[in-house]
Motif scaffolding. Sequence first.
Motif, PDB file in Angstrom:
ATOM      1  N   LEU A  12       0.841  -1.206   0.000  1.00  8.64           N
ATOM      2  CA  LEU A  12       0.000   0.000   0.000  1.00  8.64           C
ATOM      3  C   LEU A  12       0.872   1.250   0.000  1.00  8.64           C
ATOM      4  CD1 LEU A  12      -2.801   1.265   0.091  1.00  8.64           C
ATOM      5  CD2 LEU A  12      -2.742   1.055   2.589  1.00  8.64           C
ATOM      6  N   VAL A  13       1.934   1.245   0.796  1.00 13.39           N
ATOM      7  CA  VAL A  13       2.850   2.391   0.796  1.00 13.39           C
ATOM      8  C   VAL A  13       3.511   2.534  -0.570  1.00 13.39           C
ATOM      9  CG1 VAL A  13       4.993   3.328   1.772  1.00 13.39           C
ATOM     10  CG2 VAL A  13       3.259   2.365   3.284  1.00 13.39           C
ATOM     11  N   ASP A  14       3.894   1.418  -1.190  1.00 11.33           N
ATOM     12  CA  ASP A  14       4.443   1.466  -2.547  1.00 11.33           C
ATOM     13  C   ASP A  14       3.480   2.190  -3.486  1.00 11.33           C
ATOM     14  OD1 ASP A  14       6.671   0.008  -1.762  1.00 11.33           O
ATOM     15  OD2 ASP A  14       5.934  -1.905  -2.560  1.00 11.33           O
ATOM     16  N   GLU A  15       2.211   1.804  -3.391  1.00 16.84           N
ATOM     17  CA  GLU A  15       1.168   2.366  -4.254  1.00 16.84           C
ATOM     18  C   GLU A  15       0.983   3.860  -4.006  1.00 16.84           C
ATOM     19  OE1 GLU A  15      -3.690   1.792  -4.672  1.00 16.84           O
ATOM     20  OE2 GLU A  15      -2.468   0.116  -3.959  1.00 16.84           O
ATOM     21  N   LEU A  16       0.941   4.247  -2.739  1.00 12.45           N
ATOM     22  CA  LEU A  16       0.737   5.651  -2.398  1.00 12.45           C
ATOM     23  C   LEU A  16       1.965   6.495  -2.721  1.00 12.45           C
ATOM     24  CD1 LEU A  16      -1.136   5.180   1.008  1.00 12.45           C
ATOM     25  CD2 LEU A  16      -2.131   5.929  -1.159  1.00 12.45           C
ATOM     26  N   TYR A  17       3.140   5.944  -2.490  1.00 11.13           N
ATOM     27  CA  TYR A  17       4.375   6.664  -2.804  1.00 11.13           C
ATOM     28  C   TYR A  17       4.436   6.990  -4.298  1.00 11.13           C
ATOM     29  CZ  TYR A  17       9.388   7.709  -3.086  1.00 11.13           C
ATOM     30  OH  TYR A  17      10.603   8.313  -3.314  1.00 11.13           O
ATOM     31  N   ALA A  18       3.992   6.045  -5.124  1.00  6.81           N
ATOM     32  CA  ALA A  18       3.976   6.257  -6.575  1.00  6.81           C
ATOM     33  C   ALA A  18       3.015   7.379  -6.969  1.00  6.81           C
ATOM     34  CB  ALA A  18       3.593   4.961  -7.284  1.00  6.81           C
ATOM     35  N   LYS A  19       2.073   7.680  -6.084  1.00  3.38           N
ATOM     36  CA  LYS A  19       1.102   8.748  -6.343  1.00  3.38           C
ATOM     37  C   LYS A  19       1.520  10.076  -5.712  1.00  3.38           C
ATOM     38  CE  LYS A  19      -2.861   5.588  -6.657  1.00  3.38           C
ATOM     39  NZ  LYS A  19      -4.160   5.184  -6.044  1.00  3.38           N
ATOM     40  N   GLY A  20       2.720  10.119  -5.131  1.00  4.89           N
ATOM     41  CA  GLY A  20       3.235  11.374  -4.597  1.00  4.89           C
ATOM     42  C   GLY A  20       3.101  11.562  -3.096  1.00  4.89           C
ATOM     43  N   TYR A  21       2.696  10.532  -2.380  1.00 10.94           N
ATOM     44  CA  TYR A  21       2.607  10.627  -0.916  1.00 10.94           C
ATOM     45  C   TYR A  21       3.978  10.360  -0.312  1.00 10.94           C
ATOM     46  CZ  TYR A  21      -2.487  10.514  -1.302  1.00 10.94           C
ATOM     47  OH  TYR A  21      -3.803  10.819  -1.604  1.00 10.94           O
ATOM     48  N   THR A  22       4.405  11.255   0.572  1.00 10.08           N
ATOM     49  CA  THR A  22       5.728  11.091   1.194  1.00 10.08           C
ATOM     50  C   THR A  22       5.713  11.292   2.706  1.00 10.08           C
ATOM     51  OG1 THR A  22       6.307  13.418   0.818  1.00 10.08           O
ATOM     52  CG2 THR A  22       6.917  11.844  -0.911  1.00 10.08           C
TER      53      THR A  22
END
Length: 350
Positions: A159-169
């Motif tokens: 899930l973090v992988d997915e969100l990180y790819a969307k610009g979440y840091t």
Amino acid sequence: MSKSLHSIVSAIKPLDLEAIEAASHHLDQLTKPPGSLGKLEDVAKQLAGMSGKTIPEIGKKAVIVMAADHGVCEEGVSAFPAEVTQQMVLNFCSGGAAVNVLARHTGADVICVDIGVNADIEHELLYSRKVRKGTNNMAKGPAMSEDEALQAIYVGIELVDELYAKGYTLFATGEMGIGNTTASSALLTVLADEEVVATVGRGTGIDDQRLLHKQAVIERAIALNAPDKTNPIDVLAKMGGLEIAGLTGVILGAAIHRCPVVIDGFISSAAALVASRIAPHSVSYMIASHQSQERGHERLLKAVGLSPMLQMDMRLGEGTGALLAFPIIEAAIKIMKEMATFASAGISQS
């Protein structure tokens, strides 16, 4: 430790010491006495070490609320019925919970995840990642298998992988699961080698008689399951919860991407403890938001190696305390970016 989990642990690197040194030097050039901004400076240096940049930047912000049910509720350890878990999940998705209010206030997105709710729930905003419908009753046997615990950890990482790819840091941990203070207390008792009288609190607000019963249930579960305190996956599987395992994965995933993960209250800190035992370097990417009223939280934070920013007498969970720390983290970065140096302001430094 499984081969895939070992590779994940290997991907978590120590903080960048050169970036920390550069950030420290920059802070000392700002128009203030050295170290006078206290924890703000500590956070700024920690963020620099994570990012490898003297002045780090924050992208989109998310609080990940993992939801799951606990079989140990059969033992009467909570003041609320287990059905409240699924009802609150819908409340999160509808935007009506405390975590939603504070997320709107701080400009964060609520990511609600069904990782183990004992019901079929559908909502367009719900992330359905169900490993199984709740855990087994730990007082009668292991809460789940090691494979299920690992599967839940991978849910959090992916899930973090997915969100990180969307610009979440910038991530915060949140949870929902009636009975999860029982699981968290059991994890603390085993992994930190504590006594239940020091680790077991009132959770949803149980009375003295039920508190003693809750302690006895945990003691019985530990005696029955004999978890190996040197093996965090074994302890997590036997005594933990699916949402705790999922949050363990969130913490590890944030560390892999060198992103800060803000730890909420007692349950989130139990996940942090498990993560710290799996991958010690992951602690460097954790920021403790507050110390809750739940008995044992201070011991839990110390066992992880964290110092909380706030003391708000909160005990709600959901990620509420973690969200209150977001503006402080952003303030640390703004100090680095916007504050004048002695040279730029023409102020004598000595």
